[in-house]
Design a protein around this motif. Sequence first.
Motif, mmCIF file in Angstrom:
data_model
loop_
_atom_site.group_PDB
_atom_site.id
_atom_site.type_symbol
_atom_site.label_atom_id
_atom_site.label_comp_id
_atom_site.label_asym_id
_atom_site.label_seq_id
_atom_site.Cartn_x
_atom_site.Cartn_y
_atom_site.Cartn_z
ATOM 1 N N THR A 63 1.136 -1.037 -0.048
ATOM 2 C CA THR A 63 0.008 0.017 -0.151
ATOM 3 C C THR A 63 0.972 1.116 0.206
ATOM 4 N N VAL A 64 0.143 1.994 -0.470
ATOM 5 C CA VAL A 64 1.197 3.804 -0.220
ATOM 6 C C VAL A 64 -0.148 4.251 0.721
ATOM 7 N N LYS A 65 0.247 4.736 2.036
ATOM 8 C CA LYS A 65 -0.481 5.742 2.790
ATOM 9 C C LYS A 65 -0.210 7.145 2.148
ATOM 10 N N CYS A 66 -0.957 8.109 2.526
ATOM 11 C CA CYS A 66 -0.916 9.207 3.062
ATOM 12 C C CYS A 66 -1.379 10.007 4.181
ATOM 13 N N TRP A 67 0.032 10.816 4.875
ATOM 14 C CA TRP A 67 -0.737 11.400 6.206
ATOM 15 C C TRP A 67 -0.095 12.921 5.841
ATOM 16 N N LEU A 68 -1.213 13.540 7.373
ATOM 17 C CA LEU A 68 -1.060 13.953 7.395
ATOM 18 C C LEU A 68 0.406 15.088 8.361
ATOM 19 N N ALA A 69 1.515 15.726 7.360
ATOM 20 C CA ALA A 69 2.890 15.531 8.014
ATOM 21 C C ALA A 69 2.545 16.613 9.610
ATOM 22 N N ASP A 70 2.228 17.362 9.717
ATOM 23 C CA ASP A 70 1.938 17.913 10.907
ATOM 24 C C ASP A 70 1.739 17.422 12.244
ATOM 25 N N THR A 71 0.492 16.107 12.065
ATOM 26 C CA THR A 71 -0.026 15.769 13.211
ATOM 27 C C THR A 71 0.446 13.695 13.532
ATOM 28 N N GLY A 72 0.513 13.623 11.600
ATOM 29 C CA GLY A 72 0.445 12.169 11.979
ATOM 30 C C GLY A 72 -0.653 11.380 11.569
ATOM 31 N N GLU A 73 -1.272 12.119 11.160
ATOM 32 C CA GLU A 73 -2.747 11.836 10.555
ATOM 33 C C GLU A 73 -3.032 11.332 10.207
ATOM 34 N N ARG A 74 -3.136 9.915 9.094
ATOM 35 C CA ARG A 74 -3.559 8.851 8.282
ATOM 36 C C ARG A 74 -5.362 9.404 7.782
ATOM 37 N N VAL A 75 -4.364 10.083 6.347
ATOM 38 C CA VAL A 75 -6.118 10.619 5.786
ATOM 39 C C VAL A 75 -6.242 9.472 4.169
ATOM 40 N N ARG A 76 -5.606 8.700 4.323
ATOM 41 C CA ARG A 76 -6.140 8.003 2.761
ATOM 42 C C ARG A 76 -4.426 7.192 2.449
ATOM 43 N N THR A 77 -5.946 6.201 2.591
ATOM 44 C CA THR A 77 -4.859 4.872 1.685
ATOM 45 C C THR A 77 -4.660 4.084 0.217
ATOM 46 N N PHE A 78 -3.930 4.065 -0.668
ATOM 47 C CA PHE A 78 -3.816 3.873 -1.894
ATOM 48 C C PHE A 78 -3.268 2.135 -2.210
ATOM 49 N N THR A 79 -4.742 1.459 -2.641
ATOM 50 C CA THR A 79 -4.381 0.233 -2.547
ATOM 51 C C THR A 79 -3.967 -0.374 -4.471
ATOM 52 N N ALA A 80 -4.209 -1.185 -5.173
ATOM 53 C CA ALA A 80 -4.361 -1.775 -5.829
ATOM 54 C C ALA A 80 -3.219 -2.810 -6.803
ATOM 55 N N HIS A 81 -2.352 -2.548 -5.883
ATOM 56 C CA HIS A 81 -0.762 -3.488 -5.991
ATOM 57 C C HIS A 81 -0.521 -4.144 -5.452
ATOM 58 N N ARG A 82 0.063 -5.773 -6.601
ATOM 59 C CA ARG A 82 -0.323 -6.856 -5.948
ATOM 60 C C ARG A 82 1.121 -7.376 -5.178
ATOM 61 N N ARG A 83 2.454 -6.251 -5.123
ATOM 62 C CA ARG A 83 3.637 -6.265 -4.494
ATOM 63 C C ARG A 83 4.014 -5.601 -3.809
ATOM 64 N N SER A 84 5.389 -5.481 -2.493
ATOM 65 C CA SER A 84 5.583 -3.769 -2.912
ATOM 66 C C SER A 84 6.133 -2.576 -3.244
ATOM 67 N N VAL A 85 5.341 -2.079 -2.591
ATOM 68 C CA VAL A 85 5.730 -0.401 -3.589
ATOM 69 C C VAL A 85 7.055 0.183 -3.636
ATOM 70 N N SER A 86 7.972 0.476 -4.455
ATOM 71 C CA SER A 86 8.905 0.473 -4.697
ATOM 72 C C SER A 86 9.615 2.011 -4.923
ATOM 73 N N ALA A 87 8.453 2.987 -5.715
ATOM 74 C CA ALA A 87 8.855 4.245 -5.521
ATOM 75 C C ALA A 87 7.505 4.951 -5.808
ATOM 76 N N LEU A 88 7.380 6.444 -5.771
ATOM 77 C CA LEU A 88 6.741 7.050 -5.270
ATOM 78 C C LEU A 88 7.217 8.365 -6.335
ATOM 79 N N LYS A 89 6.077 9.272 -7.005
ATOM 80 C CA LYS A 89 6.219 10.726 -7.426
ATOM 81 C C LYS A 89 4.592 11.277 -7.426
ATOM 82 N N TYR A 90 4.649 12.385 -6.720
ATOM 83 C CA TYR A 90 3.481 13.589 -6.740
ATOM 84 C C TYR A 90 4.085 14.081 -8.114
#
Length: 245
Positions: A128-155
């Motif tokens: 999975t990929v998770k999205c967090w509020l940087a200032d509090t650490g609260e998770r706001v979103r989870t991105f699924t659909a990957h069948r293996r580890s998530v190895s790279a990210l780019k916004y």
Amino acid sequence: MCQEFRGHRNCVLTLAYSVPWDLPGASCVEEAVAGGLLVTGSTDGTAKVWQVASGCCHQTLRGHTGAVLCLVLDAPGHTAFTGSTDATIRAWDILSGEQLRVFREHQGSVICLELVNRLVYSGSADKTVKCWLADTGERVRTFTAHRRSVSALKYHAGTLFTGSGDACARAFDAQSGELRRVFRGHAFIINCLQVHGQVLYTASHDGALRLWDVRGLRGTPPPTRSLSRLFSNKVGCAAAPLQPA
């Protein structure tokens, strides 16, 4: 070689540079950061903050119970975010060395991080990929659909691109989490990716670099014929049709 930094007890896997900044009323700290700071993460379980000008270790960031695999910097906030095999992300004040907060919810190693608009995106071995509020650490979103580890990210421009051990890259709407497109063509894990304009670049353990046309992800009509371009030292250059999502 003009400078050497020694202090880690094992492999250094990740680093980031922070440019110098003004700190009114803190002359001793200003002097320390005059040449900028380099932050490194290691399999010894620590991150270190180095004074670039002197090569001295400014702070050692201790708290992870596993290797530090990735890190990103919020230079204006003097904050580092580190991801580890202990399945946590930790936020640190790079001037004082204080641990500010711990992000816990991943069920596997945190392999990659991206920091955008006060949001931290983390890719993990838990698929999975998770999205967090940087200032509090609260998770706001989870991105699924990957069948293996998530190895790279780019916004990029409202789209979150991911690379995975399942040999696919994916494009998600960063706000809703909706999967927009899957890019198939690599044979092994995607190690890194980059986006420029309307092109996604992916590099894989299969020895190839591919370029993908990403038009149409943000509501504009997609191209009539969407192509990926393959760069390989084995076969030269070749064009191949982009597989639909």
